[in-house]
Scaffold this motif. Structure first.
Motif, PDB file in Angstrom:
ATOM      1  N   MET A 128      23.914  47.400 -14.118  1.00  0.00           N
ATOM      2  CA  MET A 128      24.200  47.281 -12.715  1.00  0.00           C
ATOM      3  C   MET A 128      23.006  48.062 -11.822  1.00  0.00           C
ATOM      4  O   MET A 128      22.741  47.717 -10.763  1.00  0.00           O
ATOM      5  CB  MET A 128      25.594  47.296 -12.407  1.00  0.00           C
ATOM      6  N   LEU A 129      23.105  49.284 -12.050  1.00  0.00           N
ATOM      7  CA  LEU A 129      22.425  50.213 -11.138  1.00  0.00           C
ATOM      8  C   LEU A 129      21.143  50.053 -11.066  1.00  0.00           C
ATOM      9  O   LEU A 129      20.415  49.728  -9.866  1.00  0.00           O
ATOM     10  CB  LEU A 129      22.747  51.745 -11.801  1.00  0.00           C
ATOM     11  N   ALA A 130      20.467  49.736 -12.223  1.00  0.00           N
ATOM     12  CA  ALA A 130      18.870  49.227 -12.269  1.00  0.00           C
ATOM     13  C   ALA A 130      18.640  47.929 -11.499  1.00  0.00           C
ATOM     14  O   ALA A 130      17.809  47.794 -10.911  1.00  0.00           O
ATOM     15  CB  ALA A 130      18.670  48.995 -13.804  1.00  0.00           C
ATOM     16  N   ARG A 131      19.518  46.849 -11.626  1.00  0.00           N
ATOM     17  CA  ARG A 131      19.583  45.759 -11.084  1.00  0.00           C
ATOM     18  C   ARG A 131      19.436  45.838  -9.268  1.00  0.00           C
ATOM     19  O   ARG A 131      18.788  45.302  -8.732  1.00  0.00           O
ATOM     20  CB  ARG A 131      20.732  44.866 -11.244  1.00  0.00           C
ATOM     21  N   LEU A 132      20.294  46.742  -8.958  1.00  0.00           N
ATOM     22  CA  LEU A 132      20.566  47.358  -7.471  1.00  0.00           C
ATOM     23  C   LEU A 132      19.535  47.928  -6.938  1.00  0.00           C
ATOM     24  O   LEU A 132      19.834  48.631  -5.781  1.00  0.00           O
ATOM     25  CB  LEU A 132      22.078  47.458  -7.234  1.00  0.00           C
ATOM     26  N   ARG A 133      18.756  48.545  -7.752  1.00  0.00           N
ATOM     27  CA  ARG A 133      17.910  49.914  -7.459  1.00  0.00           C
ATOM     28  C   ARG A 133      17.232  49.585  -6.034  1.00  0.00           C
ATOM     29  O   ARG A 133      17.217  50.332  -5.038  1.00  0.00           O
ATOM     30  CB  ARG A 133      17.032  50.402  -8.468  1.00  0.00           C
ATOM     31  N   PRO A 134      16.509  48.247  -5.817  1.00  0.00           N
ATOM     32  CA  PRO A 134      15.842  48.129  -4.439  1.00  0.00           C
ATOM     33  C   PRO A 134      16.710  47.993  -3.525  1.00  0.00           C
ATOM     34  O   PRO A 134      16.302  48.675  -2.446  1.00  0.00           O
ATOM     35  CB  PRO A 134      15.537  46.725  -4.773  1.00  0.00           C
ATOM     36  N   ALA A 135      18.101  47.578  -3.753  1.00  0.00           N
ATOM     37  CA  ALA A 135      18.875  47.331  -2.466  1.00  0.00           C
ATOM     38  C   ALA A 135      19.439  49.031  -2.105  1.00  0.00           C
ATOM     39  O   ALA A 135      19.511  49.084  -0.847  1.00  0.00           O
ATOM     40  CB  ALA A 135      20.111  46.487  -2.853  1.00  0.00           C
ATOM     41  N   LEU A 136      19.500  49.753  -2.947  1.00  0.00           N
ATOM     42  CA  LEU A 136      19.991  51.183  -2.754  1.00  0.00           C
ATOM     43  C   LEU A 136      18.881  51.957  -2.463  1.00  0.00           C
ATOM     44  O   LEU A 136      19.165  52.628  -1.726  1.00  0.00           O
ATOM     45  CB  LEU A 136      20.536  51.657  -4.436  1.00  0.00           C
ATOM     46  N   GLU A 137      17.753  51.720  -2.599  1.00  0.00           N
ATOM     47  CA  GLU A 137      16.584  52.362  -2.078  1.00  0.00           C
ATOM     48  C   GLU A 137      16.552  52.140  -0.454  1.00  0.00           C
ATOM     49  O   GLU A 137      16.057  52.866   0.327  1.00  0.00           O
ATOM     50  CB  GLU A 137      15.227  52.234  -2.805  1.00  0.00           C
ATOM     51  N   ALA A 138      16.648  50.727  -0.258  1.00  0.00           N
ATOM     52  CA  ALA A 138      16.336  50.136   0.981  1.00  0.00           C
ATOM     53  C   ALA A 138      17.634  50.845   1.977  1.00  0.00           C
ATOM     54  O   ALA A 138      16.952  51.161   3.417  1.00  0.00           O
ATOM     55  CB  ALA A 138      16.696  48.718   0.896  1.00  0.00           C
ATOM     56  N   SER A 139      18.715  51.380   1.772  1.00  0.00           N
ATOM     57  CA  SER A 139      19.764  51.732   2.386  1.00  0.00           C
ATOM     58  C   SER A 139      19.964  53.376   2.396  1.00  0.00           C
ATOM     59  O   SER A 139      20.456  54.091   3.048  1.00  0.00           O
ATOM     60  CB  SER A 139      21.085  51.158   2.055  1.00  0.00           C
ATOM     61  N   GLY A 140      18.806  53.834   1.447  1.00  0.00           N
ATOM     62  CA  GLY A 140      18.625  55.051   1.320  1.00  0.00           C
ATOM     63  C   GLY A 140      19.761  55.751   0.604  1.00  0.00           C
ATOM     64  O   GLY A 140      20.266  57.048   0.441  1.00  0.00           O
ATOM     65  N   ASP A 141      20.467  55.049  -0.338  1.00  0.00           N
ATOM     66  CA  ASP A 141      21.685  55.517  -1.225  1.00  0.00           C
ATOM     67  C   ASP A 141      21.469  55.472  -2.691  1.00  0.00           C
ATOM     68  O   ASP A 141      22.025  56.116  -3.289  1.00  0.00           O
ATOM     69  CB  ASP A 141      22.955  54.231  -1.284  1.00  0.00           C
TER      70      ASP A 141
END
Length: 401
Positions: free
Chosen positions: A303-316
């Protein structure tokens, strides 16, 4: 950036015995209005965070609210505990908050309402519009059981070990509208379905729709509702970061029309939630992609790997990555509570709950890098003044959503 907010529910305990006590009105009298409110049972109070851009600001807000609550309960010889259930409690119908809506719920749902001695943590995330919120539910739904596993904090019920990591989930699912939301074409379709439920007489209003995730009735947010209340504020921050990334990813996919057709089969979602409630982080979860059993670590790191682009976009990314690795290393709150009880009985589990809620334990002192999670970084926008609303009605809410 999509803003976030959180609601946390807390059990009220006698500081000496650890027993659940119906003292909410006395506690609320010592707290600022608007930030804290009552629930169905007088043994529970809820705090509402402000609206925040960053996880660090949310963390600072949650810590400050917990400190205010701790000061109030200590003044009354009480303690507060954030957990799905507490080890020591007694069931009865006499402790319901004196409110017409709550009295109706008690009369209608009887034992289900009497046993609503549970607490949850809810997260709100901004969405562009209500249609997007409704359509995003289908995309985020497969990933909600792993969030439940992260939050699992309720292994004990009425003095016994249930064998579950989140017994709160099993109690909660007895409400007629609890569980997966299903998929809907748009907001009008969703509202029509809710209207049918109300007309059936099974629920009295739209606020009694208790899906794992739901659109706000009044604001442009999507609300996560599947999680246990979390002893450590950092766990709420971790869940909030992952949920924001899920919503961001869903919104991007919807905007690009990269949405696979829903097969209409949601039975496995309820089964996946049961698996998460049973296992927590210490057993298998249902992989959201393959729908097969995998170790919790595999499901969550995927799940973390899948969401990495979204997490990076928000600075999270940095904060969420660090918090998730810490959670997987230390285990769920349910696991830690069982370990404490194994050494010192249920009283030791209660002491750990209270200490974690206060932030007195090493694991509860920071969300990500300590210098990025300092109190005072919040914009202090209060709920209701922005897109993230103060509250929505449920068995834990006072008025209709």
């Amino acid at each position: 950036m999509q803003r976030i907010g959180a609601e946390e529910e807390f059990h009220l305990l006698d500081a000496d015995s650890g027993l659940l006590v119906p003292r909410a009105r006395a506690v609320l009298a010592l707290l600022p209005g608007g930030s804290f409110t009552c629930e169905l049972q007088q043994s529970v109070v809820e705090s509402n965070s402000g609206v925040h851009d960053t996880l660090e600001a949310l963390y600072a807000d949650l810590v400050a609210s917990r400190r205010r609550l701790d000061a109030a309960v200590r003044a009354l010889g009480l303690a507060a505990a954030a957990a799905g259930t507490v080890p020591l409690a007694a069931v009865g119908s006499a402790d319901v908050t004196p409110d017409p809506r709550y009295r109706h719920m008690t009369d209608e749902y009887r034992r289900v309402a009497d046993e609503q001695l549970i607490c949850s943590a809810q997260v709100h995330v901004d969405v562009p519009d209500r249609d997007t919120a409704v359509r995003a539910m289908c995309l985020v739904a497969p990933w909600l059981p792993p969030l439940l596993a992260l939050s699992a904090s309720s292994p004990f019920w009425l003095g016994t070990d249930t064998g579950y990591a989140s017994w709160r989930t099993m109690l909660w699912q007895r409400w007629p509208t609890a569980g997966p939301a299903g998929c809907h074409r748009d907001a009008a379709d969703y509202d029509a379905a809710v209207g049918e439920l109300v007309r059936s007489g099974v629920i009295s209003d739209a606020g009694m729709v208790y899906y794992d995730v739901r659109p706000s009735a009044h604001q442009r947010t999507l609300e996560l509702r599947i999680c246990d209340a979390c002893p450590r504020a950092e766990t709420v921050v971790l869940v909030a970061g992952l949920f924001r990334a899920l919503v961001h990813d869903a919104c991007v996919r919807l905007a690009r029309r990269e949405v696979p057709a829903c097969d209409g089969h949601h039975e496995w979602l309820r089964a996946a939630a049961w698996r998460a409630a049973r296992s927590g982080l210490e057993g298998p979860l249902v992989d959201p992609v393959t729908r097969r059993a995998v170790p919790a670590r595999v499901a969550l790191l995927g799940m973390l790997a899948r969401l990495r682009p979204a997490l990076e976009a928000s600075g999270d990314w940095e904060t969420v990555h660090g918090l998730l690795e810490r959670a997987l290393a230390e285990g769920s709150a349910a696991h830690r509570l069982r370990r404490a009880a194994g050494h010192g009985g249920l009283a030791a589990a209660v002491r750990l709950l209270v200490a974690d809620t206060r932030g007195d334990t090493p694991g509860g002192r920071g969300a990500g890098p300590p210098d990025r999670a300092m109190p005072g970084s919040s914009s202090q926008v209060r709920p209701g003044s922005g897109h993230v609303e103060a509250r929505e009605a449920g068995p834990e809410a006072r008025t209709a959503g």
